[in-house]
Design a protein around this motif. Sequence first.
Motif, PDB file in Angstrom:
ATOM      1  N   ARG A 189      35.495  -0.275  -6.668  1.00 10.76           N
ATOM      2  CA  ARG A 189      34.955  -0.409  -5.306  1.00 10.76           C
ATOM      3  C   ARG A 189      34.798   0.960  -4.658  1.00 10.76           C
ATOM      4  NH1 ARG A 189      38.676  -4.714  -5.313  1.00 10.76           N
ATOM      5  NH2 ARG A 189      40.180  -3.439  -4.171  1.00 10.76           N
ATOM      6  N   GLU A 190      35.784   1.811  -4.804  1.00 10.36           N
ATOM      7  CA  GLU A 190      35.705   3.143  -4.208  1.00 10.36           C
ATOM      8  C   GLU A 190      34.542   3.944  -4.798  1.00 10.36           C
ATOM      9  OE1 GLU A 190      37.365   4.160  -1.702  1.00 10.36           O
ATOM     10  OE2 GLU A 190      38.683   2.420  -1.576  1.00 10.36           O
ATOM     11  N   LEU A 191      34.378   3.826  -6.119  1.00 10.73           N
ATOM     12  CA  LEU A 191      33.262   4.555  -6.739  1.00 10.73           C
ATOM     13  C   LEU A 191      31.915   3.976  -6.311  1.00 10.73           C
ATOM     14  CD1 LEU A 191      34.748   5.029 -10.328  1.00 10.73           C
ATOM     15  CD2 LEU A 191      34.422   6.795  -8.594  1.00 10.73           C
ATOM     16  N   ASP A 192      31.829   2.635  -6.106  1.00 11.26           N
ATOM     17  CA  ASP A 192      30.591   2.040  -5.602  1.00 11.26           C
ATOM     18  C   ASP A 192      30.246   2.611  -4.230  1.00 11.26           C
ATOM     19  OD1 ASP A 192      30.228   0.564  -7.851  1.00 11.26           O
ATOM     20  OD2 ASP A 192      31.142  -1.270  -7.045  1.00 11.26           O
ATOM     21  N   GLU A 193      31.241   2.714  -3.359  1.00 12.33           N
ATOM     22  CA  GLU A 193      31.000   3.266  -2.025  1.00 12.33           C
ATOM     23  C   GLU A 193      30.547   4.718  -2.121  1.00 12.33           C
ATOM     24  OE1 GLU A 193      34.509   2.811   0.213  1.00 12.33           O
ATOM     25  OE2 GLU A 193      34.447   0.619   0.265  1.00 12.33           O
ATOM     26  N   ASP A 194      31.152   5.455  -3.004  1.00 10.85           N
ATOM     27  CA  ASP A 194      30.805   6.863  -3.118  1.00 10.85           C
ATOM     28  C   ASP A 194      29.389   7.049  -3.648  1.00 10.85           C
ATOM     29  OD1 ASP A 194      31.803   9.599  -2.857  1.00 10.85           O
ATOM     30  OD2 ASP A 194      31.506   9.699  -5.033  1.00 10.85           O
ATOM     31  N   LEU A 195      28.969   6.110  -4.493  1.00 14.58           N
ATOM     32  CA  LEU A 195      27.616   6.188  -5.042  1.00 14.58           C
ATOM     33  C   LEU A 195      26.592   5.491  -4.161  1.00 14.58           C
ATOM     34  CD1 LEU A 195      28.421   5.542  -8.838  1.00 14.58           C
ATOM     35  CD2 LEU A 195      27.749   7.715  -7.782  1.00 14.58           C
ATOM     36  N   GLY A 196      26.995   4.974  -3.016  1.00 15.07           N
ATOM     37  CA  GLY A 196      26.082   4.315  -2.101  1.00 15.07           C
ATOM     38  C   GLY A 196      25.687   2.935  -2.546  1.00 15.07           C
ATOM     39  N   LEU A 197      26.464   2.337  -3.385  1.00 15.94           N
ATOM     40  CA  LEU A 197      26.151   0.988  -3.843  1.00 15.94           C
ATOM     41  C   LEU A 197      26.802  -0.054  -2.948  1.00 15.94           C
ATOM     42  CD1 LEU A 197      26.630   1.525  -7.698  1.00 15.94           C
ATOM     43  CD2 LEU A 197      24.502   1.587  -6.359  1.00 15.94           C
ATOM     44  N   ASP A 198      27.447   0.399  -1.887  1.00 20.29           N
ATOM     45  CA  ASP A 198      28.113  -0.549  -0.977  1.00 20.29           C
ATOM     46  C   ASP A 198      27.661  -0.231   0.434  1.00 20.29           C
ATOM     47  OD1 ASP A 198      30.535  -1.397   0.850  1.00 20.29           O
ATOM     48  OD2 ASP A 198      30.705  -2.490  -1.045  1.00 20.29           O
ATOM     49  N   PRO A 199      27.466  -1.149   1.318  1.00 12.35           N
ATOM     50  CA  PRO A 199      27.023  -0.865   2.692  1.00 12.35           C
ATOM     51  C   PRO A 199      27.937   0.108   3.376  1.00 12.35           C
ATOM     52  CG  PRO A 199      26.907  -3.206   2.239  1.00 12.35           C
ATOM     53  CD  PRO A 199      27.594  -2.594   1.082  1.00 12.35           C
ATOM     54  N   ARG A 200      29.244   0.061   3.053  1.00  8.08           N
ATOM     55  CA  ARG A 200      30.158   0.976   3.726  1.00  8.08           C
ATOM     56  C   ARG A 200      30.000   2.366   3.141  1.00  8.08           C
ATOM     57  NH1 ARG A 200      35.943  -1.398   3.042  1.00  8.08           N
ATOM     58  NH2 ARG A 200      35.178  -1.564   0.902  1.00  8.08           N
ATOM     59  N   SER A 201      30.110   3.337   3.994  1.00  3.65           N
ATOM     60  CA  SER A 201      30.002   4.715   3.549  1.00  3.65           C
ATOM     61  C   SER A 201      31.396   5.303   3.487  1.00  3.65           C
ATOM     62  CB  SER A 201      29.145   5.537   4.526  1.00  3.65           C
ATOM     63  OG  SER A 201      29.135   6.890   4.131  1.00  3.65           O
ATOM     64  N   ALA A 202      31.692   5.965   2.416  1.00  8.40           N
ATOM     65  CA  ALA A 202      33.044   6.517   2.256  1.00  8.40           C
ATOM     66  C   ALA A 202      32.981   7.764   1.405  1.00  8.40           C
ATOM     67  CB  ALA A 202      33.966   5.494   1.603  1.00  8.40           C
ATOM     68  N   ARG A 203      33.860   8.699   1.736  1.00 10.03           N
ATOM     69  CA  ARG A 203      34.039   9.862   0.869  1.00 10.03           C
ATOM     70  C   ARG A 203      35.202   9.606  -0.079  1.00 10.03           C
ATOM     71  NH1 ARG A 203      34.390  15.577   3.197  1.00 10.03           N
ATOM     72  NH2 ARG A 203      34.119  15.944   0.975  1.00 10.03           N
ATOM     73  N   PHE A 204      35.111  10.101  -1.169  1.00 14.58           N
ATOM     74  CA  PHE A 204      36.080   9.816  -2.230  1.00 14.58           C
ATOM     75  C   PHE A 204      36.864  11.099  -2.535  1.00 14.58           C
ATOM     76  CE2 PHE A 204      37.038   7.586  -6.264  1.00 14.58           C
ATOM     77  CZ  PHE A 204      37.801   8.533  -6.858  1.00 14.58           C
ATOM     78  N   PRO A 205      38.206  11.045  -2.703  1.00 13.01           N
ATOM     79  CA  PRO A 205      39.099   9.902  -2.538  1.00 13.01           C
ATOM     80  C   PRO A 205      39.935  10.065  -1.293  1.00 13.01           C
ATOM     81  CG  PRO A 205      40.111  11.481  -4.011  1.00 13.01           C
ATOM     82  CD  PRO A 205      38.827  12.092  -3.564  1.00 13.01           C
ATOM     83  N   TYR A 206      40.613   9.050  -0.870  1.00 13.80           N
ATOM     84  CA  TYR A 206      41.544   9.131   0.252  1.00 13.80           C
ATOM     85  C   TYR A 206      42.862   8.511  -0.175  1.00 13.80           C
ATOM     86  CZ  TYR A 206      37.906  10.477   3.518  1.00 13.80           C
ATOM     87  OH  TYR A 206      36.912  11.138   4.169  1.00 13.80           O
ATOM     88  N   GLY A 207      43.855   9.265   0.001  1.00  7.20           N
ATOM     89  CA  GLY A 207      45.205   8.709  -0.196  1.00  7.20           C
ATOM     90  C   GLY A 207      45.447   8.197  -1.608  1.00  7.20           C
ATOM     91  N   ARG A 208      46.539   7.514  -1.711  1.00  9.85           N
ATOM     92  CA  ARG A 208      46.958   6.977  -3.004  1.00  9.85           C
ATOM     93  C   ARG A 208      46.224   5.668  -3.261  1.00  9.85           C
ATOM     94  NH1 ARG A 208      53.076   5.480  -4.682  1.00  9.85           N
ATOM     95  NH2 ARG A 208      52.762   5.374  -6.924  1.00  9.85           N
TER      96      ARG A 208
END
Length: 494
Positions: free
Chosen positions: A57-76
């Motif tokens: 899921r985190e990698l999907d967000e980072d690649l823009g494959l998810d509506p949510r925008s996120a920078r990778f990585p955060y925390g544990r």
Amino acid sequence: MSRFAPQTLRGRLVAILLAVAAVGLLTLAAVTYASQRSFLQDRIDQQARDGLPAIGRELDEDLGLDPRSARFPYGRGFRRPGEGPPPASLPPGTYGARVTTTGEVLAAGISSYRGESDAPSLELPDDLQAGQLRTVSIADEPYRIAVDLSRSDANLNVIAVPLAEMNSTLSRLLLVEGIVIVAVLGVLGGIAFLVVRIGLRPLDEMAATADEIRAGDLSRRVEPADDATEVGRLGLALNTMLGGIETAFAGQRQSEERLRQFVADASHELRTPLASIRGYAELFRMGAAQSEADTSTAMRRIEEEARRMGVLVEDLLALARLDETRAVVREPVDVGDLAADAVEDAKATAPDREIRLHVAADDDPIVSADPDQLRQVLANLLRNALVHTPAGTAIEVHAGSAQGPGGRVALSVRDHGPGLPVDDPSTLFERFWRAGGGGRKQGPAGAGLGLAIVAGIVDAHGGTVRAENADGGGARFVVELPAYAEQTVVLRNL
């Protein structure tokens, strides 16, 4: 044997105990290590499998494959700060990456406790396949890799969990196990040495006693000597053996002493007639015996001394034969008939003596014996009575069943002379004992072997002989032998 191997029983016992204990402890340590390693690796494998969906899921967000925008990585666990607990408890330094089937890395990141960080470039294996779970080395560090197929595209999600913490734990476990094994073996070796030393102390005492026995003290005995322990039973066996050895040595010393005394007495007895024969021969050679009477006297004395030497030699041969181990001759012998023949022979030798024979008419004194040896017994007893009593003294010979139980035949020779010359009658049967005021002395009584021969023959036949002062005066010599019927039963049981 190796020169480094323990040579003493104590050393071997302690070494064997330590070897067995070391094998047991090493086996336990190996099983513990393998079990702990398997447990930790299973836990890491489970963490990797549980972390793959979150990483995806985190990698999907980072690649823009998810509506949510996120920078990778955060925390544990690849989660943003403040979004709650991570979906999987991943150790710090866990890598996550989206990789194409050709090996191209589309996105990557590393979890840490410091918040954001830049993911280093990964050198992942080229042969990754979905469903893989394997251990690889990345940047010279061991990692456990899990791979699955991304649901957002046709690429692969890869998670690489570092094994440094697990290896560190296992290294500490090895160190602790090594310290424990060394400590346990040290303590066990000390305790084993003390226990074995205490347990083997009786053997050391036995060795010290054996040294004293070897030095010549055969009266010493080992301790402990009881049935309670193995060492005690060994002590009993050794003491029994030592008792037999001491008895054998004592018997050997007595035999050697008797042999020395026998040789000395025989030499003395032979020296006297030889001196007489040599003296008369020298007189005759020197012409001192000039008259016919002197020559006749010299020849007569030479003949008498030669005859005396012949009797002595025959007695010595008889004693030597008794000491030998020879084939036993046994046959039924009527003691009454032998006694009658011996009495007739004695009357022919001393016609002036009254020699009476008493045999019960209804008695049957038969023994199993060597008839020639029994004749010698009777002849020696009668000759002893004739020699040691005054002329004209009557002699009585009795033959018949002995009184009392046991089925024995008694044969006795009694004289009416002065009685026994000693207080201890048993000394009369010693070799070379003769009357004369105190033991072995030269005189006309003979060589002092007659009664010793009697005792030897009777003992060889399983009988007894004794001397005693008779009622009314005189001496009596009594021989008792097993009766023929009883003797036959004894021989059959042998």
